[in-house]
Scaffold this motif. Structure first.
Motif, PDB file in Angstrom:
ATOM      1  N   SER A 364      41.630 -50.532 -26.626  1.00 23.64           N
ATOM      2  CA  SER A 364      40.200 -50.635 -26.328  1.00 23.64           C
ATOM      3  C   SER A 364      39.396 -49.904 -27.394  1.00 23.64           C
ATOM      4  CB  SER A 364      39.891 -50.027 -24.954  1.00 23.64           C
ATOM      5  OG  SER A 364      40.674 -50.633 -23.951  1.00 23.64           O
ATOM      6  N   THR A 365      38.197 -50.423 -27.646  1.00 23.52           N
ATOM      7  CA  THR A 365      37.295 -49.801 -28.611  1.00 23.52           C
ATOM      8  C   THR A 365      36.139 -49.139 -27.872  1.00 23.52           C
ATOM      9  OG1 THR A 365      37.825 -51.482 -30.266  1.00 23.52           O
ATOM     10  CG2 THR A 365      35.811 -50.205 -30.613  1.00 23.52           C
ATOM     11  N   TYR A 366      35.793 -47.925 -28.296  1.00 20.24           N
ATOM     12  CA  TYR A 366      34.679 -47.183 -27.700  1.00 20.24           C
ATOM     13  C   TYR A 366      33.622 -46.900 -28.766  1.00 20.24           C
ATOM     14  CZ  TYR A 366      37.724 -46.168 -23.705  1.00 20.24           C
ATOM     15  OH  TYR A 366      38.538 -46.283 -22.606  1.00 20.24           O
ATOM     16  N   LYS A 367      32.365 -46.937 -28.344  1.00 23.09           N
ATOM     17  CA  LYS A 367      31.252 -46.536 -29.196  1.00 23.09           C
ATOM     18  C   LYS A 367      30.488 -45.431 -28.482  1.00 23.09           C
ATOM     19  CE  LYS A 367      30.594 -51.027 -31.462  1.00 23.09           C
ATOM     20  NZ  LYS A 367      29.663 -52.160 -31.700  1.00 23.09           N
ATOM     21  N   VAL A 368      30.307 -44.282 -29.142  1.00 22.22           N
ATOM     22  CA  VAL A 368      29.629 -43.136 -28.534  1.00 22.22           C
ATOM     23  C   VAL A 368      28.139 -43.211 -28.850  1.00 22.22           C
ATOM     24  CG1 VAL A 368      29.512 -40.625 -28.397  1.00 22.22           C
ATOM     25  CG2 VAL A 368      31.712 -41.753 -28.765  1.00 22.22           C
ATOM     26  N   ILE A 369      27.319 -43.080 -27.796  1.00 23.59           N
ATOM     27  CA  ILE A 369      25.857 -43.152 -27.941  1.00 23.59           C
ATOM     28  C   ILE A 369      25.204 -42.035 -27.126  1.00 23.59           C
ATOM     29  CG2 ILE A 369      25.744 -45.592 -28.489  1.00 23.59           C
ATOM     30  CD1 ILE A 369      25.048 -44.419 -24.938  1.00 23.59           C
ATOM     31  N   GLU A 370      23.885 -41.902 -27.251  1.00 23.27           N
ATOM     32  CA  GLU A 370      23.103 -40.975 -26.427  1.00 23.27           C
ATOM     33  C   GLU A 370      22.412 -41.761 -25.326  1.00 23.27           C
ATOM     34  OE1 GLU A 370      20.335 -38.425 -28.378  1.00 23.27           O
ATOM     35  OE2 GLU A 370      21.730 -37.906 -29.994  1.00 23.27           O
ATOM     36  N   GLY A 371      22.465 -41.225 -24.125  1.00 27.61           N
ATOM     37  CA  GLY A 371      21.794 -41.856 -22.997  1.00 27.61           C
ATOM     38  C   GLY A 371      20.996 -40.840 -22.207  1.00 27.61           C
ATOM     39  N   THR A 372      19.799 -41.222 -21.788  1.00 27.35           N
ATOM     40  CA  THR A 372      18.924 -40.334 -21.020  1.00 27.35           C
ATOM     41  C   THR A 372      18.649 -40.967 -19.657  1.00 27.35           C
ATOM     42  OG1 THR A 372      17.874 -39.562 -23.065  1.00 27.35           O
ATOM     43  CG2 THR A 372      16.711 -39.118 -20.998  1.00 27.35           C
ATOM     44  N   ILE A 437      19.297 -46.059 -23.528  1.00 27.13           N
ATOM     45  CA  ILE A 437      20.284 -45.975 -24.608  1.00 27.13           C
ATOM     46  C   ILE A 437      19.542 -45.868 -25.936  1.00 27.13           C
ATOM     47  CG2 ILE A 437      22.301 -47.016 -25.671  1.00 27.13           C
ATOM     48  CD1 ILE A 437      22.660 -46.320 -22.709  1.00 27.13           C
ATOM     49  N   LYS A 438      19.667 -44.728 -26.587  1.00 23.09           N
ATOM     50  CA  LYS A 438      18.953 -44.485 -27.848  1.00 23.09           C
ATOM     51  C   LYS A 438      19.352 -45.496 -28.911  1.00 23.09           C
ATOM     52  CE  LYS A 438      18.238 -40.885 -31.349  1.00 23.09           C
ATOM     53  NZ  LYS A 438      18.572 -39.488 -31.762  1.00 23.09           N
ATOM     54  N   GLN A 439      20.627 -45.791 -29.060  1.00 17.49           N
ATOM     55  CA  GLN A 439      21.115 -46.672 -30.120  1.00 17.49           C
ATOM     56  C   GLN A 439      20.815 -48.149 -29.846  1.00 17.49           C
ATOM     57  OE1 GLN A 439      22.629 -44.031 -29.064  1.00 17.49           O
ATOM     58  NE2 GLN A 439      22.939 -42.799 -30.900  1.00 17.49           N
ATOM     59  N   LEU A 440      20.391 -48.449 -28.598  1.00 20.46           N
ATOM     60  CA  LEU A 440      20.003 -49.822 -28.268  1.00 20.46           C
ATOM     61  C   LEU A 440      18.490 -50.007 -28.258  1.00 20.46           C
ATOM     62  CD1 LEU A 440      22.352 -51.048 -25.374  1.00 20.46           C
ATOM     63  CD2 LEU A 440      22.006 -52.150 -27.580  1.00 20.46           C
ATOM     64  N   GLY A 441      17.804 -48.901 -28.026  1.00 19.66           N
ATOM     65  CA  GLY A 441      16.356 -48.972 -27.940  1.00 19.66           C
ATOM     66  C   GLY A 441      15.866 -49.574 -26.640  1.00 19.66           C
ATOM     67  N   LYS A 442      16.715 -49.556 -25.608  1.00 16.87           N
ATOM     68  CA  LYS A 442      16.300 -50.080 -24.306  1.00 16.87           C
ATOM     69  C   LYS A 442      17.137 -49.421 -23.205  1.00 16.87           C
ATOM     70  CE  LYS A 442      19.319 -54.163 -24.499  1.00 16.87           C
ATOM     71  NZ  LYS A 442      19.363 -55.650 -24.432  1.00 16.87           N
ATOM     72  N   SER A 443      16.753 -49.714 -21.968  1.00  6.15           N
ATOM     73  CA  SER A 443      17.436 -49.117 -20.816  1.00  6.15           C
ATOM     74  C   SER A 443      18.341 -50.130 -20.137  1.00  6.15           C
ATOM     75  CB  SER A 443      16.415 -48.584 -19.802  1.00  6.15           C
ATOM     76  OG  SER A 443      15.650 -47.539 -20.359  1.00  6.15           O
ATOM     77  N   LEU A 444      19.421 -49.618 -19.559  1.00  6.43           N
ATOM     78  CA  LEU A 444      20.329 -50.424 -18.749  1.00  6.43           C
ATOM     79  C   LEU A 444      20.366 -49.846 -17.336  1.00  6.43           C
ATOM     80  CD1 LEU A 444      23.280 -50.850 -21.294  1.00  6.43           C
ATOM     81  CD2 LEU A 444      21.352 -52.394 -20.894  1.00  6.43           C
ATOM     82  N   GLU A 445      20.642 -50.706 -16.383  1.00  4.35           N
ATOM     83  CA  GLU A 445      20.573 -50.307 -14.974  1.00  4.35           C
ATOM     84  C   GLU A 445      21.968 -50.168 -14.374  1.00  4.35           C
ATOM     85  OE1 GLU A 445      19.169 -52.756 -11.229  1.00  4.35           O
ATOM     86  OE2 GLU A 445      17.399 -52.050 -12.327  1.00  4.35           O
TER      87      GLU A 445
END
Length: 668
Positions: A364-372, A437-445
Motif C-alpha cells: 500500500s502507498t501512503y501520502k502524509v498531509i496536514e488536516g484541520t 486537507i491543506k494539500q488538497l485545498g478542500k475539506s472532506l467529510e
C-alpha cells in the motif's frame, strides 16, 4: 490426661464445627504452595523466561494470598473462641487455671493448623503438574512440566504458615484470659428484638436504592458522561469511576441496613401471605437477621463484587488484548518496502528460510498531509498529520489479512477515519465532521470512524484517512510518501527462528519520524518493521498468566468469604435451637422447619452474592462499553464463581437443618 491428649480429643469432638475452616485453610495453603512451587520450578521458569517475569510475579501474588488467609483465620478463630465460651467456663469451674486453658487452646489451634498445612501441601504437590500444565495452556506455550517435589517450596510454605499458626495460637490463648467467669455463661445474644420502624430508616433505605440506581445509570451511559468533559476525558473518567464506587458502596450499606427492613415490613402488611404457614416466623426472623448482620453482609457483598469485577475485568482485558494481536500485526510480517535498506535486508533474510514460502503479499502507498478539524473529544480545533490511503489499497489489505471490513465510500467527498486507539465511549459522534486537507485545498467529510489500522497500529505516521482513488491522485505535493508491504507465510506457527533473526537485523531500524520541523503539530513516529510471531507470543503469555493469577486469587477469596458466611449461619443455628424446639412443640412439622431453614439461609446467604452479581454486571458492561469489547465470555467466568457460592449455600442449609433436627430430637 496430658494437654496434648486433651487437645487431640477436643479436636476430634469439635471436628464437625471445624471442617469448613479446615477445608478453606487447606485449599488456601494448596494454592499458596502451588504458586511458590511454580516460582521455583525450573521447567516452568525455563519455558516462560522470555515471556513474563513469572517467578517474581508468583511470589508477589502469594503475598496477597497470605493476606486473605490471615484475615480469614483471625475471623474464624475469634468466632470459635466465642462459640466455646461456655466450654471455657465449664473448664474453669472444674478447676482448670487460665494458664492451663491458654495452653490447651494454643495446642488445639496448632494441631488444626498442622493438619491443614499437611493436607494443603500434599494436595498442592499431587496437583502441581496439573496446575503447571494449566498455566502453560493459559499462556499458550508449548512445553512439558515434570512432576517434581520442590523442597524450597515446602520449606517456605511450612515456615510461613507455622509462624502464622503460632501467632494465632498465642492470640487464642490470650483471648481466654480476657473473659471473666460470669461473662462466659451469659447468653450469646441479647434476644431477637425486631428493629423499630421509623421514617428515617425508610428514607435511608430508599436513598440506598437511588444511589445504586444512579451508579448503574452512570455506568451504562459512561460515554455520554465522558462527553461532558471539556478537556481531560481521562481525568474525568477516573472521577466518574470514583463516583460510581462511592454510590455503590454507600447504596449497598443502606440497602442491607435499611431497605431490606423496609421491604420486609411492607410484606408484613400483606396479611394474606404473612399469616400463611411459617411465613410469620420466617419473616420476623429474617428482619432480625438482616438488621443484626447488616454491616457484615454489605461488606461481603461489596468485597465479592470487587472480586467478581476483578476476575471479570481480567477476562475483559484478556479478550481485548487477544483481539489486539491483529491490530498490532495484521500480517505475519510487515515492513516499509519503500526503504531500500529495509526492503533488501528483509528479502535476503527470507531467502535463507525456504521452508517459509510467501502465501500472500500486499503493498500500500501512503501520502502524509496536514488536516484541520474539530476534535471529537475536547471539541477544539486541531491540526494533525494524517496518512492518506486509497480505498482500493485498504480493501486489498482487508482481503489478504482478514482484519477489518471492506470500505465503500459514498462519494469523492467522503473519508473513513482510521484511528489507533478507538474507544467509542470516549468519542462524540464523529460522523459528518469536516477535515480540511491543506494539500488538497478542500475539506472532506467523515463517513465512518474505525479502529482497524492496516499492517499494525504504529505502521503509519499518525491516523489514516481512507479516500477515493481519484482524490488520492490529486494530492501531488504531500509532506512525504512511503509504501508498506505485508506478507503471510506458510508454516507461520513454526517461524520463531525467522522472526528472531528478522528482529535482530531490523531492530535498529524500527522507528522513523516525518521530515518536518514544525513543533506546533504533534507527530507520531512509525515503525519500519514488525512481526506477528513475538507479539502473539508475548500477549498470549502475559494475558494468560494474568488470567491464571486472577482466577486463583478469586477462588481463594470466594471460598474464604463463603466459609465466613457459612460459619455465621451455623453459629446462629446453635443459638436458634430453642426457638425451633418451641415451634416443634406447638405442632410445626420437621418438613415445615426444613423449608423455613432453607428459605432463611437462601436470603441471608445468597442475597449478598446477588447484589454483588448485579454490581459486577454493570461494572463489566461499563468496561465493555469503554473497551468496545464482547462481554459474554467475561460473564461466563463470573457465573462459574457465583456457582461456588451456590454450592456453599446448599452445604450450609443442609448443615443448618441437620444441627437443628439433631438437637431437637435429642431434647424431645
Amino acid at each position: 490426661m496430658t494437654y496434648i491428649k486433651l487437645a487431640m480429643k477436643n479436636v476430634k469432638t469439635q471436628f464437625r464445627d471445624y471442617y469448613v475452616y479446615m477445608l478453606s485453610m487447606s485449599f488456601s495453603i494448596m494454592v499458596y504452595f502451588t504458586f511458590i512451587s511454580l516460582s521455583f520450578s525450573d521447567d516452568v521458569v525455563k519455558i516462560t523466561k522470555e515471556s513474563v517475569k513469572i517467578s517474581a510475579t508468583l511470589q508477589a501474588t502469594s503475598i496477597l494470598i497470605l493476606a486473605f488467609v490471615v484475615l480469614f483465620m483471625f475471623y474464624a478463630n475469634a468466632f470459635f473462641i466465642r462459640k466455646r465460651k461456655k466450654e471455657i467456663g465449664l473448664y474453669n469451674i472444674l478447676g482448670m487455671k487460665k494458664s492451663e486453658l491458654g495452653i490447651l487452646f494454643f495446642l488445639e489451634n496448632l494441631i488444626l493448623g498442622m493438619i491443614a498445612l499437611f493436607i494443603g501441601i500434599l494436595l498442592g504437590q499431587l496437583l502441581s503438574k496439573l496446575f503447571a500444565m494449566i498455566l502453560l495452556s493459559a499462556m499458550r506455550i508449548q512445553g512439558v512440566a515434570h512432576f517434581r517435589l520442590s523442597l524450597h517450596a515446602v520449606n517456605q510454605t511450612v515456615l510461613v504458615f507455622l509462624f502464622i499458626f503460632l501467632f494465632l495460637s498465642v492470640q487464642n490463648a490470650s483471648l481466654v484470659y480476657r473473659y471473666k467467669l460470669v461473662d462466659l455463661f451469659k447468653a450469646t445474644g441479647s434476644g431477637n428484638r425486631l428493629p423499630k420502624n421509623s421514617v428515617s430508616s425508610s428514607f435511608l433505605g430508599l436513598l440506598g436504592i437511588l444511589l445504586m440506581g444512579a451508579g448503574y445509570y452512570i455506568a451504562l451511559n459512561i460515554g455520554d458522561f465522558i462527553g461532558l468533559a471539556e478537556n481531560s476525558s481521562v481525568q474525568w473518567l477516573l472521577a466518574l469511576l470514583l463516583i460510581i464506587l462511592f454510590f455503590e458502596i454507600l447504596g449497598t450499606y443502606l440497602f442491607f441496613n435499611s431497605f431490606l427492613a423496609f421491604l420486609i415490613r411492607l410484606r408484613k402488611k400483606n396479611r394474606g401471605t404473612y399469616y400463611k404457614g411459617m411465613n410469620l416466623i420466617t419473616t420476623s426472623e429474617l428482619l432480625f437477621r438482616f438488621k443484626k448482620n447488616a454491616i457484615s453482609l454489605s461488606t461481603i457483598a461489596i468485597l465479592s463484587a470487587v472480586t467478581l469485577s476483578a476476575v471479570g475485568g481480567a477476562g475483559a482485558v484478556y479478550t481485548f488484548s487477544i483481539r489486539q494481536i491483529a491490530a498490532t500485526a495484521s500480517f505475519d510480517f510487515n515492513y516499509e518496502s519503500s526503504d531500500t535498506k529495509i526492503n533488501q535486508t528483509f528479502k535476503e533474510t527470507l531467502k535463507k528460510y525456504p521452508e517459509f514460502p510467501i502465501k500472500d503479499s500486499v503493498t500500500s502507498t501512503y501520502k502524509v498531509i496536514e488536516g484541520t478539524y474539530i476534535h471529537f473529544i475536547n471539541h477544539k480545533k486541531v491540526t494533525e498529520y494524517f496518512n492518506l490511503m486509497k480505498e482500493s489499497d485498504y480493501n486489498q489489505t482487508v482481503k489478504k489479512s482478514n482484519y477489518g471490513k471492506p470500505i465503500e465510500l459514498k462519494n469523492n467527498q467522503s473519508v473513513v477515519y482510521l484511528i489507533r486507539d478507538y474507544f467509542p465511549a470516549l468519542f462524540n459522534d464523529p460522523i459528518g465532521t469536516e477535515i480540511a486537507i491543506k494539500q488538497l485545498g478542500k475539506s472532506l467529510e467523515v463517513q465512518e470512524i474505525r479502529g482497524n489500522i492496516p499492517y499494525n497500529q504504529f505502521a503509519t505516521s499518525g491516523d489514516i484517512l481512507v479516500i477515493k482513488d481519484d482524490i488520492f491522485k490529486q494530492v501531488i505535493e504531500p509532506i512525504t510518501t512511503y509504501q508498506k508491504t505485508g506478507i503471510n507465510i506458510e508454516n507461520y506457527k513454526e517461524s520463531g527462528k525467522l522472526a528472531t533473526e528478522m528482529d535482530k537485523k531490523l531492530n535498529d531500524e524500527k522507528m522513523v519520524f516525518l521530515p518536518v520541523k514544525d513543533n506546533n503539530i504533534y507527530q507520531q513516529p512509525r515503525t519500519l518493521y514488525s512481526s506477528k510471531y513475538w507479539v502473539e507470543q508475548d500477549l498470549n503469555a502475559s494475558m494468560g498468566f494474568m488470567m491464571y493469577i486472577s482466577v486463583f486469587l478469586g477462588l481463594v477469596f470466594m471460598i474464604a468469604t463463603g466459609s465466613i458466611i457459612m460459619l455465621k449461619q451455623l453459629a446462629e443455628a446453635e443459638e436458634e435451637i430453642e426457638n425451633y424446639l418451641i415451634l416443634k412443640k406447638i405442632g410445626v412439622t420437621y418438613q415445615e422447619i426444613k423449608r423455613s431453614i432453607y428459605k432463611q439461609t437462601a436470603f441471608v446467604f445468597l442475597l449478598p452474592i446477588v447484589i454483588a452479581s448485579i454490581h459486577t454486571y454493570f461494572a463489566i458492561k461499563m468496561m465493555s462499553i469503554i473497551l468496545n469489547n464482547n462481554w459474554i465470555y467475561t460473564l461466563l467466568i463470573c457465573g462459574s464463581f457465583i456457582f461456588i457460592y451456590f454450592i456453599f449455600y446448599l452445604f450450609t442449609a443442609r448443615a443448618y437443618n441437620r444441627i437443628v433436627n439433631r438437637r431437637m430430637t435429642a431434647k424431645l
